[in-house]
Design an enzyme around this catalytic site. Structure first.
Site, mmCIF file in Angstrom:
data_model
loop_
_atom_site.group_PDB
_atom_site.id
_atom_site.type_symbol
_atom_site.label_atom_id
_atom_site.label_comp_id
_atom_site.label_asym_id
_atom_site.label_seq_id
_atom_site.Cartn_x
_atom_site.Cartn_y
_atom_site.Cartn_z
ATOM 1 N N GLY A 1 22.648 -1.929 68.078
ATOM 2 C CA GLY A 1 21.730 -1.961 66.926
ATOM 3 C C GLY A 1 21.966 -0.791 65.994
ATOM 4 O O GLY A 1 22.966 -0.068 66.111
ATOM 5 N N CYS B 1 34.286 -3.423 80.763
ATOM 6 C CA CYS B 1 33.718 -3.740 82.076
ATOM 7 C C CYS B 1 34.556 -3.035 83.134
ATOM 8 O O CYS B 1 35.700 -2.655 82.888
ATOM 9 C CB CYS B 1 33.662 -5.240 82.275
ATOM 10 S SG CYS B 1 35.254 -5.935 82.512
ATOM 11 N N ASN C 1 32.166 -2.346 71.211
ATOM 12 C CA ASN C 1 31.101 -2.868 72.075
ATOM 13 C C ASN C 1 29.923 -1.882 72.031
ATOM 14 O O ASN C 1 29.974 -0.877 71.321
ATOM 15 C CB ASN C 1 31.633 -2.996 73.510
ATOM 16 C CG ASN C 1 30.988 -4.162 74.240
ATOM 17 O OD1 ASN C 1 29.765 -4.312 74.227
ATOM 18 N ND2 ASN C 1 31.798 -4.988 74.874
ATOM 19 N N SER D 1 29.785 -11.470 70.424
ATOM 20 C CA SER D 1 29.640 -12.029 71.775
ATOM 21 C C SER D 1 28.349 -11.564 72.443
ATOM 22 O O SER D 1 27.965 -10.396 72.351
ATOM 23 C CB SER D 1 30.840 -11.587 72.630
ATOM 24 O OG SER D 1 30.708 -12.069 73.941
ATOM 25 N N ASN E 1 37.059 -8.676 76.540
ATOM 26 C CA ASN E 1 35.976 -7.689 76.675
ATOM 27 C C ASN E 1 36.409 -6.626 77.680
ATOM 28 O O ASN E 1 36.236 -6.786 78.888
ATOM 29 C CB ASN E 1 34.703 -8.405 77.128
ATOM 30 C CG ASN E 1 33.550 -7.442 77.343
ATOM 31 O OD1 ASN E 1 33.692 -6.239 77.117
ATOM 32 N ND2 ASN E 1 32.419 -7.958 77.781
ATOM 33 N N LYS F 1 29.485 -15.893 74.543
ATOM 34 C CA LYS F 1 29.204 -14.913 75.607
ATOM 35 C C LYS F 1 30.427 -14.769 76.514
ATOM 36 O O LYS F 1 31.099 -15.763 76.802
ATOM 37 C CB LYS F 1 27.993 -15.444 76.408
ATOM 38 C CG LYS F 1 27.648 -14.673 77.642
ATOM 39 C CD LYS F 1 26.767 -13.507 77.318
ATOM 40 C CE LYS F 1 26.539 -12.621 78.533
ATOM 41 N NZ LYS F 1 26.146 -11.269 78.120
ATOM 42 N N ASN G 1 20.489 -3.086 76.562
ATOM 43 C CA ASN G 1 20.570 -4.323 77.337
ATOM 44 C C ASN G 1 21.338 -4.075 78.619
ATOM 45 O O ASN G 1 22.293 -3.299 78.645
ATOM 46 C CB ASN G 1 21.159 -5.466 76.498
ATOM 47 C CG ASN G 1 22.667 -5.550 76.597
ATOM 48 O OD1 ASN G 1 23.209 -6.064 77.569
ATOM 49 N ND2 ASN G 1 23.345 -5.027 75.585
ATOM 50 N N THR H 1 23.096 -7.475 67.559
ATOM 51 C CA THR H 1 21.668 -7.278 67.815
ATOM 52 C C THR H 1 20.770 -7.892 66.736
ATOM 53 O O THR H 1 19.683 -8.383 67.041
ATOM 54 C CB THR H 1 21.392 -5.760 67.957
ATOM 55 O OG1 THR H 1 22.154 -5.304 69.087
ATOM 56 C CG2 THR H 1 19.938 -5.451 68.173
HETATM 57 C C1 FMN Z 1 22.024 -8.834 74.685
HETATM 58 C C2 FMN Z 1 23.456 -8.494 74.430
HETATM 59 C C3 FMN Z 1 24.468 -9.092 75.182
HETATM 60 C C4 FMN Z 1 25.808 -8.779 74.954
HETATM 61 N N1 FMN Z 1 26.774 -9.391 75.695
HETATM 62 C C5 FMN Z 1 28.090 -9.174 75.414
HETATM 63 C C6 FMN Z 1 29.115 -9.881 76.092
HETATM 64 O O1 FMN Z 1 28.876 -10.745 76.938
HETATM 65 N N2 FMN Z 1 30.407 -9.589 75.761
HETATM 66 C C7 FMN Z 1 30.748 -8.674 74.807
HETATM 67 O O2 FMN Z 1 31.940 -8.468 74.533
HETATM 68 N N3 FMN Z 1 29.779 -7.986 74.136
HETATM 69 C C8 FMN Z 1 28.468 -8.217 74.422
HETATM 70 N N4 FMN Z 1 27.494 -7.549 73.724
HETATM 71 C C9 FMN Z 1 27.898 -6.532 72.724
HETATM 72 C C10 FMN Z 1 27.871 -7.094 71.297
HETATM 73 O O3 FMN Z 1 28.766 -8.151 71.132
HETATM 74 C C11 FMN Z 1 28.194 -5.982 70.285
HETATM 75 O O4 FMN Z 1 29.510 -5.534 70.502
HETATM 76 C C12 FMN Z 1 27.276 -4.766 70.397
HETATM 77 O O5 FMN Z 1 25.954 -5.163 70.682
HETATM 78 C C13 FMN Z 1 27.287 -3.912 69.130
HETATM 79 O O6 FMN Z 1 26.926 -4.657 67.990
HETATM 80 P P1 FMN Z 1 25.399 -4.702 67.436
HETATM 81 O O7 FMN Z 1 24.924 -3.295 67.310
HETATM 82 O O8 FMN Z 1 25.492 -5.447 66.142
HETATM 83 O O9 FMN Z 1 24.622 -5.459 68.463
HETATM 84 C C14 FMN Z 1 26.142 -7.840 73.956
HETATM 85 C C15 FMN Z 1 25.129 -7.236 73.192
HETATM 86 C C16 FMN Z 1 23.806 -7.554 73.411
HETATM 87 C C17 FMN Z 1 22.748 -6.896 72.566
#
Ligand code: FMN
Length: 304
Positions: free
Chosen positions: A217, A131, A192, A23, A128, A47, A71, A267
């Site tokens: 990341g 929050c 998350n 997401s 999610n 999202k 972010n 990411t």
């Molecule tokens: C730019 C950005 C926006 C994100 N927005 C959401 C969101 O709206 N809802 C959610 O549950 N997680 C959100 N996440 C979290 C990601 O879904 C994920 O759980 C987190 O980034 C860890 O995974 P990764 O290291 O592969 O990015 C967001 C992450 C990024 C980088």
């Protein structure tokens, strides 16, 4: 198209591939589906959506930070009514099962959003929980009882599977995960992003306008993997989506071994929107080398 080796089972949910688009990193899926091949994915999570429009934070809201990124988007979204209007005609034609993501400031708000997501045709609702709770400003997923309250409210309004997406920023993840499953979650998404902070030494300003943001990341992988490992160890058989720092097929293998049944990519999409194709290739090669299927790998970490 994903091979039979890749078929994954997340509790009652069958996925053509264990790879899930996380997401917030693929828009509301349709924008991303216009530029990426979605066939390597078992599902894509849109999202997060709130009851009403959230404008998000001011720029800058994304910044590289060591082996990861920060972010502080502030969960910008159009609100559930506008989302349903836009998504309903699109959702069945994107070539990948679309999961919705609900966010809110109270259990009732989450339930209201979830109802809207289901009316638009999502196959699964991911909740999610990272929050703040309107009552005390504390993130829901840090505590078992408010997390369970939200999951129970969502599960009672939905006739689709419900996933609880948790924060890694706690030493009580097993307790929160247990409460969510008992309250009706079909699966857990672990995890998350984790709260993080960075400063530009040149300007002395925080990297993000909002100060603290979400760190994600490669730097997050060891932390999220720990969460998956501990929950899978203490709650054997719990359906888990591993998430955090997945960049390669071997990262997926690590999550499967730790106990995840499916693995989300986040990411990686920001720099490489087509990352799924490469990661699927790398994972398939690794499964072939081992003569294994995805379910064969789940939880097979070998103790010392
Ligand atoms: C730019 C950005 C926006 C994100 N927005 C959401 C969101 O709206 N809802 C959610 O549950 N997680 C959100 N996440 C979290 C990601 O879904 C994920 O759980 C987190 O980034 C860890 O995974 P990764 O290291 O592969 O990015 C967001 C992450 C990024 C980088």
């Amino acid at each position: 198209m994903a091979s039979d080796r890749l078929t994954a089972r997340l509790g009652p949910i069958e996925l053509r591939s264990p790879l899930i688009a996380a997401s917030g990193t693929v828009g509301s899926v349709w924008e991303w589906a216009e530029v990426a091949d979605v066939s390597p994915y078992g599902a894509a999570v849109a999202k997060s959506v709130a009851p009403v429009e959230w404008l998000g934070r001011a720029a800058p809201r994304l910044a590289p930070a060591g082996p990861g990124m920060l972010n502080g988007i502030g969960i910008q979204n159009p609100g559930i009514e506008a989302w349903v209007e836009k998504m309903t005609p699109l959702i069945g034609g994107l070539g990948v099962p679309v999961w919705g993501s609900a966010v809110g400031e109270s259990a009732d708000e989450f339930a209201m959003v979830a109802k809207g997501l289901v009316s638009a045709g999502v196959q699964v609702v991911e909740v999610n929980l990272s929050c703040p709770n309107l009552e005390n400003g504390r993130m829901f997923s840090l505590d078992a009882s408010p997390s369970a309250e939200v999951i129970a409210a969502v599960a009672s309004t939905c006739d689709v599977p419900v996933g609880a997406k948790l924060s890694p920023n706690t030493d009580a993840i097993v307790g929160v995960a247990t409460a969510c499953l008992e309250a009706g979650a079909t699966f857990l998404t672990l995890t998350n992003s984790i709260p993080g902070f960075g400063i530009d030494p040149r300007t002395a300003r925080p990297l993000l306008s909002g100060g603290v943001g979400g760190y994600s990341g490669p730097g997050l992988k060891a932390i999220s993997l720990r969460c998956v490992y501990e929950v899978a160890r203490d709650l054997p058989g719990a359906p888990i989506v591993g998430c955090g720092g997945v960049m390669t097929g071997n990262d997926v293998v690590e999550y499967l071994l730790a106990g995840a049944a499916a693995v989300a990519i986040g990411t990686a999409h920001l720099a490489e929107p087509r990352a799924g194709k490469r990661i699927e290739r790398e994972l398939s090669r690794e499964l072939e080398r081992r003569g294994a299927t995805v379910p064969d790998m789940v939880g097979r970490v070998v103790p010392w």
